[in-house]
Scaffold this active site. Sequence first.
Site, mmCIF file in Angstrom:
data_model
loop_
_atom_site.group_PDB
_atom_site.id
_atom_site.type_symbol
_atom_site.label_atom_id
_atom_site.label_comp_id
_atom_site.label_asym_id
_atom_site.label_seq_id
_atom_site.Cartn_x
_atom_site.Cartn_y
_atom_site.Cartn_z
ATOM 1 C CG HIS A 132 44.565 33.351 29.888
ATOM 2 N ND1 HIS A 132 45.872 34.348 29.727
ATOM 3 C CD2 HIS A 132 43.898 34.283 30.138
ATOM 4 C CE1 HIS A 132 45.286 35.396 30.004
ATOM 5 N NE2 HIS A 132 44.049 35.438 30.407
ATOM 6 N NE ARG A 147 41.014 42.239 28.093
ATOM 7 C CZ ARG A 147 41.311 40.766 28.818
ATOM 8 N NH1 ARG A 147 41.062 40.882 30.034
ATOM 9 N NH2 ARG A 147 41.618 40.083 28.236
ATOM 10 C CD GLU A 197 42.297 43.272 34.621
ATOM 11 O OE1 GLU A 197 41.816 42.043 34.720
ATOM 12 O OE2 GLU A 197 42.652 43.905 33.680
ATOM 13 C CB THR A 229 36.326 38.774 39.931
ATOM 14 O OG1 THR A 229 35.501 38.199 38.873
ATOM 15 C CG2 THR A 229 35.686 40.172 40.340
ATOM 16 C CG ASN A 230 38.815 35.689 35.815
ATOM 17 O OD1 ASN A 230 38.050 35.194 36.721
ATOM 18 N ND2 ASN A 230 38.700 35.843 34.470
ATOM 19 C CG ASP A 231 44.108 39.310 36.262
ATOM 20 O OD1 ASP A 231 45.283 38.742 36.390
ATOM 21 O OD2 ASP A 231 43.927 39.697 34.977
ATOM 22 C CB CYS A 268 33.920 40.815 32.349
ATOM 23 S SG CYS A 268 35.390 41.802 32.570
HETATM 24 C C1 PEP Z 1 39.842 39.013 34.648
HETATM 25 O O1 PEP Z 1 40.856 39.272 34.971
HETATM 26 O O2 PEP Z 1 38.847 38.776 35.581
HETATM 27 C C2 PEP Z 1 39.345 39.166 33.251
HETATM 28 C C3 PEP Z 1 38.025 39.465 32.903
HETATM 29 O O3 PEP Z 1 40.511 39.271 32.434
HETATM 30 P P1 PEP Z 1 41.362 38.007 31.989
HETATM 31 O O4 PEP Z 1 40.821 36.886 32.297
HETATM 32 O O5 PEP Z 1 41.337 38.254 30.435
HETATM 33 O O6 PEP Z 1 42.786 38.406 32.635
HETATM 34 MG MG MG Z 2 42.363 40.216 33.860
#
Ligand code: PEP
Ligand code: MG
Length: 438
Positions: free
Chosen positions: A17, A179, A308, A330-332, A394
């Site tokens: 984060h 979101r 995700e 796609t991060n999660d 995103c």
């Molecule tokens: C993700 O998980 O790709 C996402 C955009 O949400 P965050 O990075 O806030 O978990």
């Molecule tokens: Mg996420």
Amino acid sequence: MKASQGILTVRGGMTSHAAVVARGMGTCCVSGCGDIAMDEENKKFTLAGKTYHEGDPISIDGSTGNIYDGIIPTVDATIAGEFGRIMAWADKYRKLKVRTNADTPTDAKKARELGAEGIGLCRTEHMFFAADRIAAFREMICSDTVEEREKALDKILPMQQSDFEKLYEALEGNPVTIRFLDPPLHEFVPTEEADIKALADAQGKSVETIKNIIASLHEFNPMMGHRGCRLAVTYPEIAKMQTRAVIRAAINVTKAHPDWNLVPEIMIPLVGDVKELKYVKDIVVAVADEEIKAAGSNMKYEVGTMIEIPRAALTADEIAKEAEFFCFGTNDLTQMTYGFSRDDAGKFLNAYYDKKIFENDPFAKLDQTGVGKLMEMSIKLGKATRPELHVGICGEHGGDPSSVAFCHKLGLTYVSCSPFRVPIARLAAAQAAIADEK
Ligand code: PEP
Ligand code: MG
């Protein structure tokens, strides 16, 4: 972080984060340089055989992760001259829309200057970092009755509404996806004695009670804990407040700009089961319809979800019964598909590169074979249920050229990335479209 010219951390990775927030702010950040030996007490660190003391200059490159001794002069990025011409050519050819991940009106304006055609992700929790806002947010977290929480949420509502109004204004009628609250709540609780005391006083509770509440929020694995839509399932009043803020903001801005035809997009995070989504969506719809009716408006809105969690991808046909749009987080999705913690993987991924197991950081460049397969499957399943489903991405991959090319191939509607990566995404989308024609 706000006071920093650049951020370099020992722990973390591309999608921690801290890195995500820095990227959004346009502050250069290298997160997760495990080679640094930090001596915090003596305010010095050692890297590549040299010791740096407080005040010694270094330069960092957030794109490559390189760290340089001394100061390298830089200039601010602007789109003008030949750069502007190439961007105009790119826009002529690309099929993918390019949106931005922006949480503040300042970021949103910057992204517009850089060519963003909408907001693909507004992380609403990031609107509460400011010193004058965090207090109300902490009161909300540390409430132990619904009434208390609603009282704190009443303080938060006008702040969110006014931020959303400014975002809609900054985007000049382009789409904005908001979101709902996502992070584990303990990220926001006070750690300093003075702050704990201030919170206790504000809530009429003892310091000990507040400390107990904070301790109860502790989780062993917060990224897989009480976050995302799970917060709205436990505390529906949060989703109600956020819905009111979004809809009221859109109605107010529509009064000033009736030609913008705003259609608010509300996005529910971290959904794994259609029943979770339906539970939260029902709350959103009830409150949104009530607000729209009370305002005598006929405004339309959409409720969608992030894909995700692998289970959401695997059951995308069911999820699409409730979701009017999908956006790949796609991060999660990378974190949960690989089972690599996005906050800790930086520590061991170097061994993977050295041993030629990985060529790239999967949090930076999309793993097309595995995570990509889940995305492809989700789109196919989702569109079979709802052919008009619009789909974006995103996660941080939305600003990485090879991942953008893959998103073009999958037929996504848009990619969304941090403001300063928008031009790269525009160019990569055009290159992908041209390569496709050939
Ligand atoms: C993700 O998980 O790709 C996402 C955009 O949400 P965050 O990075 O806030 O978990
Ligand atoms: Mg996420």
